[in-house]
Design a protein around this motif. Structure first.
Motif, PDB file in Angstrom:
ATOM      1  N   ASP A 110       1.291  40.077  -8.295  1.00  0.00           N
ATOM      2  CA  ASP A 110       0.904  40.563  -6.968  1.00  0.00           C
ATOM      3  C   ASP A 110      -0.548  41.037  -6.930  1.00  0.00           C
ATOM      4  O   ASP A 110      -1.087  41.281  -5.856  1.00  0.00           O
ATOM      5  N   GLN A 111      -1.210  41.145  -8.097  1.00  0.00           N
ATOM      6  CA  GLN A 111      -2.603  41.602  -8.146  1.00  0.00           C
ATOM      7  C   GLN A 111      -3.538  40.575  -8.795  1.00  0.00           C
ATOM      8  O   GLN A 111      -4.746  40.757  -8.802  1.00  0.00           O
ATOM      9  N   PHE A 112      -2.965  39.527  -9.343  1.00  0.00           N
ATOM     10  CA  PHE A 112      -3.735  38.556 -10.117  1.00  0.00           C
ATOM     11  C   PHE A 112      -3.233  37.148  -9.818  1.00  0.00           C
ATOM     12  O   PHE A 112      -2.031  36.882  -9.876  1.00  0.00           O
ATOM     13  N   LYS A 113      -4.162  36.247  -9.476  1.00  0.00           N
ATOM     14  CA  LYS A 113      -3.816  34.842  -9.265  1.00  0.00           C
ATOM     15  C   LYS A 113      -4.636  33.992 -10.225  1.00  0.00           C
ATOM     16  O   LYS A 113      -5.842  34.177 -10.372  1.00  0.00           O
ATOM     17  N   MET A 114      -3.944  33.066 -10.869  1.00  0.00           N
ATOM     18  CA  MET A 114      -4.608  32.108 -11.745  1.00  0.00           C
ATOM     19  C   MET A 114      -4.442  30.729 -11.125  1.00  0.00           C
ATOM     20  O   MET A 114      -3.323  30.323 -10.800  1.00  0.00           O
ATOM     21  N   LEU A 115      -5.554  30.034 -10.940  1.00  0.00           N
ATOM     22  CA  LEU A 115      -5.533  28.683 -10.385  1.00  0.00           C
ATOM     23  C   LEU A 115      -6.259  27.763 -11.350  1.00  0.00           C
ATOM     24  O   LEU A 115      -7.451  27.951 -11.615  1.00  0.00           O
ATOM     25  N   ALA A 116      -5.553  26.778 -11.881  1.00  0.00           N
ATOM     26  CA  ALA A 116      -6.156  25.769 -12.751  1.00  0.00           C
ATOM     27  C   ALA A 116      -6.447  24.559 -11.871  1.00  0.00           C
ATOM     28  O   ALA A 116      -5.527  23.963 -11.309  1.00  0.00           O
TER      29      ALA A 116
END
Length: 193
Positions: A110-116
């Motif tokens: 809910d506080q961190f998004k990782m997009l590859a």
């Protein structure tokens, strides 16, 4: 003056030349008048994107992941965002992917998004790859490589860390151990701000 056939021909040629000169002068003046009335064509120069600079807002984008979900970067404000550009044909990209998955599993969703972001590669290759390695982080496809160009990529892998306001805070060229204590500490620092 005695008019001979030769004099008549000469007079006719002289008169013809004079008429042509006068008529071409009129045409030239007409062309100049028309040109002054026509709008001047505008030249538009395109400014190429340069690489994003730390401390500046990240270029926004909308991409679709390999599951068919649409992601718009600007909609992720309020969260720390990890953008990684990679390709399945890139050995350093492959070697850092397990550490990225570990990081993805460690930090709060809910506080961190990782997009590859798959760059210069086919979505089918990425689907096969994630199945083999059991990768669950979102894999977005940069069709046409426009997003990568907007980020000024010089190669892959390249990673950008954005703060909660969408400002670029870190830019890393090459692979990294993303589940290392230093990386986790750095990212938690941005999450806790």
């Amino acid at each position: 003056m005695i008019y001979t056939p030769m004099n008549k021909i000469f007079s006719f040629i002289l008169l013809l030349c004079f008429s042509l000169i006068l008529s071409s002068c009129g045409q030239e003046e007409e062309q100049q008048r028309k040109m002054s009335e026509e709008p001047t064509p505008r030249v538009i120069t395109m400014q190429p994107y340069g690489p994003p600079v730390k401390g500046n807002p990240a270029p926004d984008f909308t991409l679709v992941d390999i599951e068919g979900r649409t992601w718009t970067l600007s909609e992720l404000k309020g969260q720390v965002v990890f953008l990684n550009f990679w390709a399945t044909w890139c050995p350093p990209c492959i070697s850092e992917m397990p550490s990225m998955q570990n990081l993805y599993d460690t930090l709060p969703k809910d506080q961190f998004k990782m997009l590859a972001i798959l760059y210069s590669d086919e979505a089918g290759n990425a689907k096969d790859f994630v199945k083999k390695l059991d990768i669950t982080l979102p894999i977005l496809v940069d069709e046409g490589n426009q997003v990568g160009m907007n980020y000024g990529l010089t190669g892959v892998p390249e990673t950008f860390i954005l703060d909660k306001e969408g400002i670029i805070r870190e830019a890393v060229k090459g692979p990294a151990e993303w589940d290392s204590a230093e990386s986790i500490h750095m990212l938690r620092g941005y999450i806790d701000q």
